[in-house]
Design an enzyme around this catalytic site. Structure first.
Site, PDB file in Angstrom:
ATOM      1  N   ALA A 146      -0.473  -0.107  -0.454  1.00 50.60           N
ATOM      2  CA  ALA A 146      -0.439  -1.006   0.787  1.00 50.60           C
ATOM      3  C   ALA A 146       0.921  -1.858   0.555  1.00 50.60           C
ATOM      4  O   ALA A 146       1.291  -2.180  -0.679  1.00 50.60           O
ATOM      5  CB  ALA A 146      -1.432  -1.835   1.097  1.00 50.60           C
ATOM      6  N   PRO A 147       1.741  -2.155   1.757  1.00 43.69           N
ATOM      7  CA  PRO A 147       2.766  -3.025   1.621  1.00 43.69           C
ATOM      8  C   PRO A 147       2.545  -4.314   1.561  1.00 43.69           C
ATOM      9  O   PRO A 147       1.319  -4.754   1.695  1.00 43.69           O
ATOM     10  CB  PRO A 147       3.618  -2.394   2.603  1.00 43.69           C
ATOM     11  CG  PRO A 147       2.489  -2.241   3.738  1.00 43.69           C
ATOM     12  CD  PRO A 147       1.296  -1.749   3.061  1.00 43.69           C
ATOM     13  N   TRP A 148       3.415  -5.257   1.707  1.00 41.38           N
ATOM     14  CA  TRP A 148       3.539  -6.722   1.756  1.00 41.38           C
ATOM     15  C   TRP A 148       3.376  -7.286   2.991  1.00 41.38           C
ATOM     16  O   TRP A 148       3.378  -8.383   3.211  1.00 41.38           O
ATOM     17  CB  TRP A 148       4.269  -7.343   0.732  1.00 41.38           C
ATOM     18  CG  TRP A 148       5.683  -6.986   0.864  1.00 41.38           C
ATOM     19  CD1 TRP A 148       6.358  -6.165  -0.183  1.00 41.38           C
ATOM     20  CD2 TRP A 148       6.726  -7.222   1.685  1.00 41.38           C
ATOM     21  NE1 TRP A 148       7.560  -5.872   0.333  1.00 41.38           N
ATOM     22  CE2 TRP A 148       7.863  -6.605   1.598  1.00 41.38           C
ATOM     23  CE3 TRP A 148       6.867  -7.939   2.933  1.00 41.38           C
ATOM     24  CZ2 TRP A 148       9.156  -6.541   2.100  1.00 41.38           C
ATOM     25  CZ3 TRP A 148       7.977  -7.861   3.595  1.00 41.38           C
ATOM     26  CH2 TRP A 148       9.062  -7.106   3.261  1.00 41.38           C
ATOM     27  N   LYS A 172      -4.442   0.259  -3.942  1.00 44.49           N
ATOM     28  CA  LYS A 172      -3.512  -0.862  -4.729  1.00 44.49           C
ATOM     29  C   LYS A 172      -2.745  -1.829  -3.587  1.00 44.49           C
ATOM     30  O   LYS A 172      -1.825  -1.152  -2.939  1.00 44.49           O
ATOM     31  CB  LYS A 172      -2.436   0.024  -5.531  1.00 44.49           C
ATOM     32  CG  LYS A 172      -1.464  -0.937  -6.487  1.00 44.49           C
ATOM     33  CD  LYS A 172      -0.298  -0.294  -7.157  1.00 44.49           C
ATOM     34  CE  LYS A 172       0.824  -0.288  -6.147  1.00 44.49           C
ATOM     35  NZ  LYS A 172       1.333  -1.652  -5.751  1.00 44.49           N
ATOM     36  N   PRO A 173      -3.118  -3.064  -3.640  1.00 45.33           N
ATOM     37  CA  PRO A 173      -2.110  -4.007  -2.750  1.00 45.33           C
ATOM     38  C   PRO A 173      -0.759  -4.109  -3.403  1.00 45.33           C
ATOM     39  O   PRO A 173      -0.474  -3.581  -4.608  1.00 45.33           O
ATOM     40  CB  PRO A 173      -2.845  -5.201  -2.840  1.00 45.33           C
ATOM     41  CG  PRO A 173      -3.536  -5.112  -3.961  1.00 45.33           C
ATOM     42  CD  PRO A 173      -3.843  -3.760  -4.605  1.00 45.33           C
ATOM     43  N   ILE A 226      11.693   4.980   2.911  1.00 45.33           N
ATOM     44  CA  ILE A 226      11.860   6.288   2.761  1.00 45.33           C
ATOM     45  C   ILE A 226      12.032   6.908   1.373  1.00 45.33           C
ATOM     46  O   ILE A 226      11.302   7.875   1.146  1.00 45.33           O
ATOM     47  CB  ILE A 226      12.918   6.875   3.931  1.00 45.33           C
ATOM     48  CG1 ILE A 226      12.565   6.500   5.350  1.00 45.33           C
ATOM     49  CG2 ILE A 226      13.556   8.201   3.638  1.00 45.33           C
ATOM     50  CD1 ILE A 226      13.920   6.326   6.457  1.00 45.33           C
ATOM     51  N   ALA A 227      12.869   6.103   0.904  1.00 48.34           N
ATOM     52  CA  ALA A 227      12.858   6.575  -0.646  1.00 48.34           C
ATOM     53  C   ALA A 227      11.463   6.543  -1.412  1.00 48.34           C
ATOM     54  O   ALA A 227      11.289   7.532  -2.072  1.00 48.34           O
ATOM     55  CB  ALA A 227      13.880   5.499  -1.526  1.00 48.34           C
ATOM     56  N   THR A 228      10.765   5.579  -1.392  1.00 44.51           N
ATOM     57  CA  THR A 228       9.324   5.812  -1.926  1.00 44.51           C
ATOM     58  C   THR A 228       8.674   7.062  -1.327  1.00 44.51           C
ATOM     59  O   THR A 228       8.077   7.542  -2.172  1.00 44.51           O
ATOM     60  CB  THR A 228       8.598   4.361  -1.487  1.00 44.51           C
ATOM     61  OG1 THR A 228       9.448   3.298  -2.050  1.00 44.51           O
ATOM     62  CG2 THR A 228       7.160   4.573  -2.137  1.00 44.51           C
ATOM     63  N   GLU A 246       3.525   6.376   5.822  1.00 46.20           N
ATOM     64  CA  GLU A 246       4.137   5.434   7.026  1.00 46.20           C
ATOM     65  C   GLU A 246       5.355   4.730   6.586  1.00 46.20           C
ATOM     66  O   GLU A 246       5.252   4.123   5.707  1.00 46.20           O
ATOM     67  CB  GLU A 246       2.920   4.542   7.529  1.00 46.20           C
ATOM     68  CG  GLU A 246       3.441   3.537   8.741  1.00 46.20           C
ATOM     69  CD  GLU A 246       2.581   2.660   8.983  1.00 46.20           C
ATOM     70  OE1 GLU A 246       2.942   1.912   9.866  1.00 46.20           O
ATOM     71  OE2 GLU A 246       1.819   1.957   8.142  1.00 46.20           O
ATOM     72  N   CYS A 280       7.797  -2.309  10.783  1.00 43.64           N
ATOM     73  CA  CYS A 280       8.723  -1.193  10.973  1.00 43.64           C
ATOM     74  C   CYS A 280       8.715  -0.659  12.561  1.00 43.64           C
ATOM     75  O   CYS A 280       9.472   0.418  12.567  1.00 43.64           O
ATOM     76  CB  CYS A 280       7.897   0.177  10.003  1.00 43.64           C
ATOM     77  SG  CYS A 280       6.282   0.448  10.750  1.00 43.64           S
ATOM     78  N   GLU A 378      17.367  -0.026   8.378  1.00 47.44           N
ATOM     79  CA  GLU A 378      16.470  -0.869   8.785  1.00 47.44           C
ATOM     80  C   GLU A 378      16.665  -2.219   7.921  1.00 47.44           C
ATOM     81  O   GLU A 378      16.862  -2.085   6.739  1.00 47.44           O
ATOM     82  CB  GLU A 378      15.088  -0.550   8.311  1.00 47.44           C
ATOM     83  CG  GLU A 378      13.852  -1.047   8.600  1.00 47.44           C
ATOM     84  CD  GLU A 378      12.607  -0.597   8.217  1.00 47.44           C
ATOM     85  OE1 GLU A 378      11.526  -0.681   9.211  1.00 47.44           O
ATOM     86  OE2 GLU A 378      12.475   0.294   7.309  1.00 47.44           O
TER      87      GLU A 378
END
Length: 393
Positions: A146-148, A172-173, A226-228, A246, A280, A378
């Site tokens: 997950a993202p922040w 994994k947060p 996108i790189a990830t 996503e 996003c 972005e």
């Protein structure tokens, strides 16, 4: 404050490098949390593998019941969850309490209902005496990262459908915003069978990378840039994992001369800057027809200049800070490069918003063209560009 990971039925601290968890409003350290070791990640995956045997055989009705219990427990403790999310992310308390927590509870309840009404299409008899149909089965262990920007909401989006479908999860947060996930670990451990959800801490390049390459993980779900996403696809291809990606966005808004200008300005002020633009789907790329362009830029700049942030009374704040100094510096660099272009004008904002913490002024970049970086990449901050157009194509 909860600080331990959930591995099977055990709560334990990581044993590797410590990560500073910061308060974005002040830059001060909240606490240091060590990340998981390879052995701890393996143990979490093994616990999920063991739990999958029985969890995957539960009925939709049983899984629905568990999800409803989770929703009720979050709702009961919503005030504490909102306060913790606000602390860790810098979100205004009203946004966390009134916008996000009800949506999070609703997400768990939605999937509790959705799993009870899944439809299987009967395709028919393609061979005499044989009926073909579609059957839905659990995939296996899902590695969720997950993202922040929406830690608790993203956790709901990732866990609820995976669990409803009969899968087990190693979650994994973000290493920057783990606090609400650790609070959720206690809640989930009280409700779910052992090993159905496991929560590990750490950075993407270490713990995240181990998860996406783990041979026992059947699917990877990640929200990030996108790189990830490309790295995840490459890793998943080696073991033919399923993926749910996503990734970043650059949402356009097209405004014609006959638009209701007041409504447009109100909408962009809200949805271009919500969550300090760390979204996003932020309405961050405006195309305005020639006849309305000047008025739109003037009215939007005036409206954006009134957005409240960094007020000592957090209930009055409309946006919070960016998540880190690194992110604030990244946003500032986009604006600085745009400002160097002769055809661009920064009509409001454009600078750091405080000496303490990671605030950035809500910003309007006028005169940008389609080829400009500020339009094409972005920014992920409270920055909206406005581009003039004369022809629809």
């Amino acid at each position: 404050m909860d600080t331990e990971m959930l591995i099977g039925s055990r709560f334990e601290a990581g044993t590797e490098t410590e990560e500073k968890i910061l308060n974005p409003k002040t830059g001060a350290t909240i606490l240091d949390l060590p990340e998981a070791s390879h052995a701890q990640i393996d143990a979490a995956v093994d616990a999920a593998e063991k739990a999958f045997v029985s969890w995957s055989m539960t009925t939709p009705a049983e899984r629905s019941g568990y999800l409803l219990k989770i929703a009720d427990a979050i709702e009961k403790d919503a005030g504490a969850f909102a306060a913790l999310e606000s602390l860790n992310c810098g979100k205004p308390i009203n946004a966390a309490r009134n916008d996000e927590l009800p949506a999070i509870v609703d997400c768990w309840r939605f999937f509790a209902g959705a799993i009870r009404s899944m439809q299987a299409t009967v395709a028919g008899e393609y061979l005499p005496g044989f009926t073909s149909m579609i059957r839905r089965d659990p995939i296996g262990i899902v590695g969720s990262i997950a993202p922040w920007n929406y830690p608790l909401m993203m956790m709901a989006w990732k866990l609820a459908p995976a669990l409803a479908g009969g899968n087990t999860v190693v979650f994994k947060p973000s290493e920057q915003t783990p606090l609400t996930a650790l609070k959720m670990a206690k809640l989930l451990a009280d409700i779910l069978p052992e090993g159905v959800v496991n929560i590990v801490l750490g950075r993407g390049e270490t713990v995240g990378n181990t998860l996406i390459n783990h041979p026992k993980v059947s699917m990877v779900s990640i929200t990030g840039d996108i790189a990830t996403g490309k790295k995840v696809l490459v890793a998943a291809a080696r073991t033919v994992k399923r993926t749910h990606l996503e990734l970043g966005g650059k949402a356009p808004v097209i405004v014609y001369d006959d638009a209701d200008l007041a409504a447009v300005v109100q909408g962009i002020r809200a949805f271009g800057y919500y969550n300090a633009g760390q979204d996003c789907t932020a309405a961050c790329r405006i195309y305005a027809e020639d006849g309305i362009y000047e008025k739109l830029v003037a009215d939007l700049s005036s409206a954006v200049s009134t957005i409240r942030y960094n007020d000592p009374d957090d209930t009055t704040n409309e946006i919070g800070p960016l998540i880190s100094k690194r992110q604030r510096d990244r946003v500032a660099s986009f604006v600085e490069r745009a400002a160097e272009l002769k055809h661009v004008e920064i009509t409001t904002g454009g600078r750091a918003g405080s000496d303490e913490g990671y605030f950035f002024q809500p910003t309007v970049v006028a005169g940008a063209t389609q080829d400009d970086e500020i339009v094409r990449r972005e920014v992920f901050g409270p920055v909206v560009s406005v581009t003039r157009f004369t022809e629809t194509e």
